[in-house]
Enzyme design. Sequence first.
Site, mmCIF file in Angstrom:
data_model
loop_
_atom_site.group_PDB
_atom_site.id
_atom_site.type_symbol
_atom_site.label_atom_id
_atom_site.label_comp_id
_atom_site.label_asym_id
_atom_site.label_seq_id
_atom_site.Cartn_x
_atom_site.Cartn_y
_atom_site.Cartn_z
ATOM 1 C CG ASN A 7 -1.847 1.151 1.290
ATOM 2 O OD1 ASN A 7 -1.781 2.061 0.460
ATOM 3 N ND2 ASN A 7 -2.731 1.139 2.271
ATOM 4 N NE ARG A 66 -6.177 1.478 -0.267
ATOM 5 C CZ ARG A 66 -6.212 2.629 0.375
ATOM 6 N NH1 ARG A 66 -5.159 3.079 0.994
ATOM 7 N NH2 ARG A 66 -7.323 3.320 0.426
ATOM 8 C CG HIS A 155 -12.928 3.747 2.847
ATOM 9 N ND1 HIS A 155 -13.646 4.717 3.507
ATOM 10 C CD2 HIS A 155 -11.629 4.010 3.095
ATOM 11 C CE1 HIS A 155 -12.810 5.540 4.130
ATOM 12 N NE2 HIS A 155 -11.581 5.131 3.882
ATOM 13 N NE ARG A 216 -10.229 13.352 2.466
ATOM 14 C CZ ARG A 216 -10.111 12.024 2.543
ATOM 15 N NH1 ARG A 216 -11.176 11.258 2.697
ATOM 16 N NH2 ARG A 216 -8.937 11.464 2.443
ATOM 17 C CD GLU A 359 -8.663 -0.907 4.125
ATOM 18 O OE1 GLU A 359 -8.107 -0.499 5.169
ATOM 19 O OE2 GLU A 359 -9.054 -0.163 3.226
#
Length: 375
Positions: A7, A66, A155, A216, A359
Site C-alpha cells: 500500500n 492497493r 474504501h 474533510r 484490507e
Amino acid sequence: MSVLVLNAGSSSLKFQVIDTDTEASLHSGVFEELGVSPDSMSIDAAITAALESLPAGLNVTAVGHRVVHGGEQFVDPTMLQEDVLTQLDGLFFLAPLHNPANLAGIRAAMHALPEIPHVAVFDTAFHHTLPPAASTLALPEELRRQRGIRKYGFHGTSHRYVSGVASDLLGGDPHTHRVITLHLGNGSSATAIRGGQSMDTSMSFTPTAGLVMGTRPGDVDPAVVTFLLEHGGYSAAEIHAVLNSDSGLKGLTGSSDFREITRRARSGDEDAVLAMDIWSWRIRHYIGAYAALLGGLDALVFTGGIGENSAEGRALSVLGLEFMGVSIDSYLNSRPNSKTRTISPSSSPVSVFVIPTQEELEIARQTAALVSSPR
Ligand code: ADP
C-alpha cells in the site's frame, strides 16, 4: 501462496506478507515520511528495504497492490502489465492525491520483483454494482459523459471484507442480507449493501463527500465552492486544501484525532461536544437513508480506527435509532475487545457488529484468486 501486499501512499509504504492458505500474516512493516524532504527515503528505496526486511526463506509468490482509483474501466482485480500501467497513468486526473503514489510503488516493485505476478486491487471496484440511480450525479450530460463525473465510491476493499464477515455471522441466505457498513477512521464512509453488492456509498466522485471526517467536511452545499472563488478570494488550490486538510473534525476543533476530541468533550469542551454531535448526526442521517434504500436492515457494521475502538463514537452513531430496531448493549459496547463481536442485545432485530477491517487480507485473497485462475 505467499502474497506481498503493498500500500504505497503519498508519503508512506505499508507492506504485509500473507499466507493465503492459512490467512496468517507472515511479516509486516511500514515506512513513513517518504519523499517529504530531499534527504528522506524514496519509494524505490522503501520497496528495496521492505524486501530486505523479509525473513530468510520467505519467498513471495505474488504481489497485490492497493490502487485507490480504478475509474470506470477497472472493476476487478487486474494483472499488471505495461498496457495496464499506461491506462492507470490516464486515471491520475481522477485521484491526483493517491494514484500517482500507488503507481510509483507498483513500478518500483515490478522493477524489484520482475519474475512474479503483480495484481492491482482497486478501492473503487466494490462499488461498480451501484445502480445508475445512485452512481449518476444530476449534472449536464457533457460533465457526466465526457468528464467521467459520477459517484465512484472508495474504501471498497474494507466494505467488501467486513460485509462478507457480517454475512457469515448473520447466517442464512446471503443474497437476502441488508447490511450497512460504517468505515470510520481519518477517512470515513458508509455503504449500503444488499446480497453482498454495494447499492450506495457516501464517498462520491472523490473521497471528500459523505460523512464528516478527520480533515474533510463530507457533504457540503457545492455552491460554497463557487462562493469562495467569486467572493472569498480563494484559489482552486486553496479550496482544495480547505476541503481536504483543514475541515471536518479538525476544522471544528483544531484536532482531527477522535481520541483527543472525545477526551475534550468529556471535560466539557463545547467545540468538542458540538463536533461529536455533528459527526454522529451525519452518521445517523446516512443510516436512516440507507435503511430506507435497502428496504430494511439486518446488520450494521462498525470498522476503521474509530469504529473499532471508540465505544462513545459507536453509541452516538446509533442514538435514538431503537425505532428502526437498531440498538446496542452498553456493556458489550464498552467492554475492551479487539476482535470481531456483536454489540446489539440478543433480542435485537438488527445485529450490530464491530469487525476489525483487514484490507491487506482482502487484497491478498483477491490477488491469489486471480493468480491461480487468471481471467
Ligand atoms: P486511517 O483512515 O488513516 O486509516 P484509522 O482507521 O487508523 O485512520 O483511524 C484513525 C482515527 O481513529 C483517529 O481519529 C483516532 O483518534 C481514532 N482512534 C484510534 N484508536 C482510538 C480509540 N481507542 N478511541 C477512540 N478513537 C480512536
